[in-house]
Design a protein around this motif. Structure first.
Motif, PDB file in Angstrom:
ATOM      1  N   LEU A  48      -5.931  75.410 -58.125  1.00 49.30           N
ATOM      2  CA  LEU A  48      -4.539  75.038 -57.841  1.00 49.30           C
ATOM      3  C   LEU A  48      -3.629  76.267 -57.723  1.00 49.30           C
ATOM      4  O   LEU A  48      -2.488  76.165 -57.280  1.00 49.30           O
ATOM      5  CB  LEU A  48      -4.005  74.101 -58.939  1.00 49.30           C
TER       6      LEU A  48
ATOM      7  N   GLN B 298       1.596  66.157 -56.812  1.00 42.90           N
ATOM      8  CA  GLN B 298       0.565  66.948 -56.150  1.00 42.90           C
ATOM      9  C   GLN B 298      -0.118  66.169 -55.024  1.00 42.90           C
ATOM     10  O   GLN B 298      -0.386  66.719 -53.948  1.00 42.90           O
ATOM     11  CB  GLN B 298      -0.460  67.437 -57.182  1.00 42.90           C
TER      12      GLN B 298
ATOM     13  N   LEU C   3       1.910  74.389 -59.067  1.00 37.77           N
ATOM     14  CA  LEU C   3       0.864  73.367 -59.146  1.00 37.77           C
ATOM     15  C   LEU C   3      -0.024  73.568 -60.365  1.00 37.77           C
ATOM     16  O   LEU C   3      -0.341  72.620 -61.094  1.00 37.77           O
ATOM     17  CB  LEU C   3       0.014  73.382 -57.872  1.00 37.77           C
TER      18      LEU C   3
END
Length: 524
Positions: free
Chosen positions: A311, A191, A331
């Motif tokens: 996210l 990420q 994510l």
């Protein structure tokens, strides 16, 4: 008292080796190269490192990044270096004295003080367990849409996982924990890599400045000082010191051979520092997520729910690549998987620590599955009450209540930490305990006392803010005065208990030194 536990009972008396079932069970190759020997000693450090990246760390680091950019990176670095120092002393104590920290304290103090310290440490373990229950229940809800009430109950079933693990051997438990650590690490590396952070600003953040402990600016209900205290409080935890002093004894050694003992100390230190470096990397990545993954001020809700939603929302993310990946749900799903992995890792280590302190402080033991079941059920109760009370309210209120419960439960860590780090330093500074060869060097003593005094001071001055947190964000002036009054009374109680502990340890150590001298004279 006999070294063998009395059988035929669920709860038994014991005064034997630390974690008897696994003590000295892992063979270490002799005369092999550095890497082969390091591999044999690798594992206990991973069990310890888990405590430095548990769910309680996540929101403090991410929120710190959101509010103050890279300013608090230096706090994560300093906390990790202090952790390495303390864990080195902890593993050394276990290897050299063949006692874990709880046993060593109890051997030098009275039964009544042992009970008090046991209760304090149990409360600290329960506090971390509450964070694990909340983290695991939310992960189950986010991944499988299981209602929170049911998800909380499902977390109790991890006792079955623990039962299974106890059957496969300690070395395999270590391997599973390492695998879960790498799952967490992969998620955050992936990420952060997509976010393309400002590397120059990130590395500059590792240099501490006076601004790090400033009480201004005040952003999102947080100042740099409170953000720093939150990271320190969530990073250095007392139960890790008890655990490491026990699991460092799992390697089979000839304790009459000082070179073999020295090798064990050296490689245990390597293992610990490598694993804690991974924990440092995870915590640094969490802070970088707060800065680089999300747009400035995009995360209004720092709870696990809020982070998951952020996210999932392309509008909250800092660049087009992240937004595109977020649209697929990858994510947020990876975040929930990492959260579940973190909770399960902490389950394993929390249970082992509970066994260590019960056996060490009060010389009682119970089957590991029963120990897990009791502590988990106790930890589930406040979480369940919180979920049920807020079930009729808005989603935001429910999420906020759970997040506050997790943060407020950490107050018990502030109570318990001085009672592990001060005795640890006193024990490892002592020639009577460690021998001339293995007692702390002058530089370790110096750094140790600075770290211990600083941690104790920061934990105690942070207590008023933590107690105020129990009254909520809309607390009245009268409630804040009450909170501060309670905090100052608790600080006085902690200081009084600390004085009691230090005096008893000092007297006990002097008595032990005298017995050693008499023994040497008799031998002469």
């Amino acid at each position: 008292m006999s070294d063998e536990p009395k059988k035929h009972s669920i709860i038994e008396q014991t005064n034997g080796a630390s974690l008897q079932e696994i003590n000295s069970t892992v063979q270490v190759p002799k005369g092999k190269g550095f890497w082969r020997t390091l591999l044999a000693y690798s594992g206990p450090g991973a069990l310890v490192a888990v405590g430095y990246m548990d769910p309680g760390n996540w929101s403090t680091s991410i929120t710190g990044g959101q509010n103050f950019q890279y300013l608090l990176m230096s706090i994560i670095l300093i906390s990790s270096l202090i952790a390495m120092l303390l864990q080195y002393m902890s593993s050394k104590l276990g290897i050299v004295s063949q006692m874990d920290l709880a046993q060593a304290i109890r051997a030098r103090t009275s039964k009544s003080l042992g009970i008090v310290l046991w209760v304090l440490t149990e409360l600290a373990i329960m506090a971390t367990d509450i964070a694990e229950v909340i983290g695991a229940a939310i992960a189950l809800y986010l991944l499988f849409n299981i209602p929170l009430v049911y998800a909380v109950f499902i977390t109790v079933l991890d006792v079955l996982l623990l039962l299974l693990l106890t059957k496969i051997g300690f070395r395999k438990i270590e391997a599973i924990v390492v695998c879960l650590i790498f799952v967490i690490l992969f998620v955050f590396v992936y990420q952060v890599a997509l976010s393309k952070p400002d590397l120059g600003a990130m590395f500059a953040g590792f240099i501490p400045t006076m601004d790090t402990f400033s009480q201004t600016p005040h952003i999102g209900g947080q100042t740099p000082l409170t953000g720093s205290l939150g990271i320190i409080g969530a990073t250095v935890m007392p139960h890790n010191l008890y655990l490491h002093s026990a699991v460092s004894q799992t390697r089979k050694l000839d304790h009459d051979n000082k070179e073999e003992v020295a090798q064990a100390v050296r490689f245990s230190t390597w293992d610990s520092n490598i694993q804690l470096s991974l924990a440092f990397l995870v915590n640094a990545l969490l802070l970088v997520m707060g800065v680089a993954v999300f747009k400035d001020g995009a995360v209004q809700d720092p709870s696990f729910f809020g982070l998951y939603e952020a996210l999932s929302d392309p509008n909250t993310l800092s660049n087009g690549v992240l937004s595109q990946v977020a649209s697929s749900g990858l994510l947020s799903t990876l975040f929930a998987v990492a959260l579940l992995a973190s909770g399960q890792n902490s389950t394993i280590t929390g249970t082992l620590t509970g066994q260590v302190i019960m056996e060490g402080f009060i010389h009682m033991r119970m089957p590991i599955w029963l120990r897990r079941l009791v502590t988990r059920l106790l930890s589930v109760v406040p979480v369940l009450i919180c979920v049920l009370i807020t079930s009729g309210k808005s989603t935001v209120e429910e999420h906020t209540a759970l997040n506050n419960l997790m943060n407020n439960s950490q107050v018990f860590l502030a109570f318990a930490l001085p009672f592990s780090i001060i005795p640890l330093l006193m024990m490892t500074n002592s020639q009577a305990e460690m021998g001339k060869r293995f007692r702390n060097s002058t530089i370790v003593k110096f750094l140790g006392w600075i770290s211990v005094i600083a941690l104790t001071y920061l934990n105690l001055i942070g207590l008023p803010d933590q107690i105020e947190g129990f009254f909520g964000a809309q607390a009245t002036r009268q409630e804040l005065l009450w909170a501060d009054g309670i905090a100052y009374v608790l600080i006085l109680v902690v200081l009084a208990l600390l004085a009691w502990t230090i005096i008893e340890l000092y007297k006990g150590n002097k008595k032990f030194e005298q017995l050693q001298k008499e023994g040497m004279n008799n031998d002469g």
